[in-house]
Design a protein around this motif. Structure first.
Motif, PDB file in Angstrom:
ATOM      1  N   LYS A 126       0.828  -1.204   0.000  1.00 20.49           N
ATOM      2  CA  LYS A 126       0.000   0.000   0.000  1.00 20.49           C
ATOM      3  C   LYS A 126       0.863   1.255   0.000  1.00 20.49           C
ATOM      4  O   LYS A 126       0.610   2.198  -0.744  1.00 20.49           O
ATOM      5  CB  LYS A 126      -0.902   0.033   1.234  1.00 20.49           C
ATOM      6  CG  LYS A 126      -2.056  -0.893   1.204  1.00 20.49           C
ATOM      7  CD  LYS A 126      -2.881  -0.703   2.466  1.00 20.49           C
ATOM      8  CE  LYS A 126      -4.001  -1.677   2.549  1.00 20.49           C
ATOM      9  NZ  LYS A 126      -4.824  -1.484   3.742  1.00 20.49           N
ATOM     10  N   LEU A 127       1.887   1.247   0.860  1.00 19.75           N
ATOM     11  CA  LEU A 127       2.754   2.416   0.950  1.00 19.75           C
ATOM     12  C   LEU A 127       3.546   2.627  -0.342  1.00 19.75           C
ATOM     13  O   LEU A 127       3.681   3.754  -0.823  1.00 19.75           O
ATOM     14  CB  LEU A 127       3.701   2.267   2.145  1.00 19.75           C
ATOM     15  CG  LEU A 127       3.028   2.209   3.512  1.00 19.75           C
ATOM     16  CD1 LEU A 127       4.044   1.872   4.585  1.00 19.75           C
ATOM     17  CD2 LEU A 127       2.344   3.521   3.821  1.00 19.75           C
ATOM     18  N   VAL A 128       4.042   1.548  -0.914  1.00 18.48           N
ATOM     19  CA  VAL A 128       4.819   1.648  -2.154  1.00 18.48           C
ATOM     20  C   VAL A 128       3.920   2.107  -3.297  1.00 18.48           C
ATOM     21  O   VAL A 128       4.329   2.920  -4.135  1.00 18.48           O
ATOM     22  CB  VAL A 128       5.500   0.298  -2.479  1.00 18.48           C
ATOM     23  CG1 VAL A 128       6.076   0.284  -3.874  1.00 18.48           C
ATOM     24  CG2 VAL A 128       6.587   0.012  -1.455  1.00 18.48           C
ATOM     25  N   LEU A 129       2.685   1.629  -3.333  1.00 18.98           N
ATOM     26  CA  LEU A 129       1.756   2.028  -4.387  1.00 18.98           C
ATOM     27  C   LEU A 129       1.511   3.529  -4.356  1.00 18.98           C
ATOM     28  O   LEU A 129       1.457   4.179  -5.406  1.00 18.98           O
ATOM     29  CB  LEU A 129       0.440   1.267  -4.243  1.00 18.98           C
ATOM     30  CG  LEU A 129      -0.624   1.567  -5.289  1.00 18.98           C
ATOM     31  CD1 LEU A 129      -0.150   1.118  -6.671  1.00 18.98           C
ATOM     32  CD2 LEU A 129      -1.924   0.898  -4.933  1.00 18.98           C
ATOM     33  N   MET A 130       1.379   4.087  -3.176  1.00 14.86           N
ATOM     34  CA  MET A 130       1.163   5.530  -3.069  1.00 14.86           C
ATOM     35  C   MET A 130       2.373   6.305  -3.577  1.00 14.86           C
ATOM     36  O   MET A 130       2.231   7.338  -4.233  1.00 14.86           O
ATOM     37  CB  MET A 130       0.826   5.899  -1.631  1.00 14.86           C
ATOM     38  CG  MET A 130      -0.491   5.308  -1.191  1.00 14.86           C
ATOM     39  SD  MET A 130      -0.910   5.727   0.471  1.00 14.86           S
ATOM     40  CE  MET A 130      -1.695   7.284   0.184  1.00 14.86           C
ATOM     41  N   MET A 131       3.569   5.809  -3.297  1.00 17.16           N
ATOM     42  CA  MET A 131       4.774   6.479  -3.796  1.00 17.16           C
ATOM     43  C   MET A 131       4.901   6.323  -5.313  1.00 17.16           C
ATOM     44  O   MET A 131       5.336   7.239  -6.004  1.00 17.16           O
ATOM     45  CB  MET A 131       5.997   5.925  -3.093  1.00 17.16           C
ATOM     46  CG  MET A 131       6.090   6.309  -1.644  1.00 17.16           C
ATOM     47  SD  MET A 131       7.566   5.606  -0.911  1.00 17.16           S
ATOM     48  CE  MET A 131       7.018   5.349   0.744  1.00 17.16           C
TER      49      MET A 131
END
Length: 163
Positions: free
Chosen positions: A67-72
């Motif tokens: 989730k965090l990587v997708l936002m970046m």
């Protein structure tokens, strides 16, 4: 045109706020129950919509980091689209098109603020069960405040909040 952009931004923010209200474990009554059930805008921070379990088995920690990587990656995608636009239509005048990139990134940051905070605080949302143990609200298999996936998710959340 500006009014339409502002209106769309406000509508997305409204739907995100309703989505956050839907995450709260409260027994809503009508009309709020139907609003939360029907207007929840989960696509921005609900990674489960991709159904990655069908392709590979992933632990809760991998899903959370995803989730965090997708936002970046979405922020990087905006820069790539801008570069493609300037190369194709802007005659390689990057300096002249910089304000367009800054506005686009600013709008993305404004839209991402609510969903980003929800994702960062996800490891802290625990549900207490009758047996005295608590599990994470988003990942029912993760026991809260115990070593393993939960502590890793807490550390990743803290590290990402400073990034």
């Amino acid at each position: 045109m500006l009014l339409a952009g502002v209106g769309c931004g406000q509508a997305i923010t409204f739907l995100q706020v309703i989505g956050v209200l839907g995450l709260i474990q409260i027994e809503w009554t009508d009309p709020m129950r139907s609003i939360v059930r029907n207007l929840v805008f989960k696509a921005i921070f609900d990674f489960e919509l991709l159904r990655l379990e069908c392709v590979s088995l992933a632990t809760a920690t991998v899903k959370y980091v995803g989730k965090l990587v997708l936002m970046m990656l979405l922020a990087t995608f905006i820069v790539c689209v801008h570069m493609l636009y300037v190369c194709s239509f802007g005659k390689l005048a990057f300096k002249q098109h910089r304000p367009m990139l800054v506005r686009g990134r600013g709008n993305f940051i404004m839209l991402r603020r609510i969903s980003g905070i929800v994702v960062l605080l996800e490891p802290l949302q625990c549900l207490l069960h009758p047996n005295g143990k608590s599990t994470e609200q988003g990942f029912e298999t993760v026991l809260c405040w115990e070593a393993g996936d939960h502590s890793t998710m807490i550390h990743v959340s803290i590290a990402t909040s400073f990034a």
